[in-house]
Design an enzyme around this catalytic site. Structure first.
Site, mmCIF file in Angstrom:
data_model
loop_
_atom_site.group_PDB
_atom_site.id
_atom_site.type_symbol
_atom_site.label_atom_id
_atom_site.label_comp_id
_atom_site.label_asym_id
_atom_site.label_seq_id
_atom_site.Cartn_x
_atom_site.Cartn_y
_atom_site.Cartn_z
ATOM 1 N N TYR A 1 0.824 -1.220 0.000
ATOM 2 C CA TYR A 1 0.000 0.000 0.000
ATOM 3 C C TYR A 1 0.855 1.265 0.000
ATOM 4 C CZ TYR A 1 1.318 -0.435 4.877
ATOM 5 O OH TYR A 1 2.055 -0.576 6.020
ATOM 6 N N GLY A 2 2.183 1.109 0.053
ATOM 7 C CA GLY A 2 3.049 2.285 0.204
ATOM 8 C C GLY A 2 4.187 2.318 -0.797
ATOM 9 N N THR A 3 5.410 2.337 -0.261
ATOM 10 C CA THR A 3 6.578 2.558 -1.110
ATOM 11 C C THR A 3 6.947 1.354 -1.974
ATOM 12 O OG1 THR A 3 8.072 1.893 0.666
ATOM 13 C CG2 THR A 3 7.555 4.245 0.503
ATOM 14 N N LEU A 4 6.307 0.204 -1.764
ATOM 15 C CA LEU A 4 6.579 -0.957 -2.623
ATOM 16 C C LEU A 4 5.743 -0.930 -3.905
ATOM 17 C CD1 LEU A 4 6.811 -3.825 0.019
ATOM 18 C CD2 LEU A 4 8.603 -3.207 -1.607
ATOM 19 N N GLU B 1 10.896 -4.539 5.404
ATOM 20 C CA GLU B 1 9.865 -3.985 6.291
ATOM 21 C C GLU B 1 10.265 -4.039 7.765
ATOM 22 O OE1 GLU B 1 7.563 -2.355 5.082
ATOM 23 O OE2 GLU B 1 6.949 -3.166 3.152
#
Length: 182
Positions: free
Chosen positions: A15-18, A90
């Site tokens: 949901y983010g930087t990936l 993570e």
């Protein structure tokens, strides 16, 4: 299961930087190249969850179901080898994030007229903020989250290598949640 690669059996919701177009996506590109990850599409959470930013505009999903919004992100199937690399990124062993189950549906499949039950759901795992600081993180963000980590929310994101190296990420989190709100 119909995976292109049978070793890619763990579903990870990013949901983010990936996500594509963000700074840590290079890891997934690597894994896709080596057959350790397969992109499955755009998905959103069935339940509402808070998605907030912490220090350095790092995004955190908080395990507080029913608060926030339905969050949209990308689903990947990864191999055991791929999973250990994402876990490492993570910081699951360091208490940064926790990988826990999440229920998803295809993004855009929840039409108002449709009966909820008819939307096919899929169980995956997501990296939630560690429970040691999730409540404080929610308070610090004024109990306001967003539904997608977009260019706008990521403005000001600082890559790990560009952060002060004398402090651990958890130090940064503690400073962030204990600093007076602007």
């Amino acid at each position: 299961m119909g995976f292109e690669n049978n070793s890619c059996t763990t579903l990870i919701f990013t949901y983010g930087t990936l996500k594509q177009g963000f700074s840590n996506h290079v890891l997934l590109q690597d894994l896709i190249r080596t057959g350790d990850a397969v992109f499955k599409g755009s998905y959103q959470t069935v339940e509402k969850y808070p998605l907030v930013c912490g220090p350095y505009r790092v995004p955190f999903l908080l395990h507080i179901p029913g608060s926030g919004h339905r969050v949209t992100g990308e689903l990947y199937a990864v191999s055991a080898r791929g999973l250990s690399r994402v876990d490492e990124l993570e910081g699951t062993s360091k208490g940064h994030y926790e990988r826990r189950p999440i229920l998803l549906m295809r993004a855009g499949s929840g039409n108002r007229e449709e009966e909820e039950e008819e939307v096919p759901t899929c169980a995956a795992e997501a990296y939630y903020a560690h429970k040691n600081f999730e409540k404080e993180m929610w308070m610090k963000n004024g109990r306001k989250g967003f539904s997608v980590y977009s260019e706008k929310e990521s403005k000001g994101y600082v890559k790990r290598k560009d952060r002060p190296q004398n402090l651990s990420f958890l130090d940064h989190v503690q400073i962030f949640i204990s600093s007076p709100s602007a």
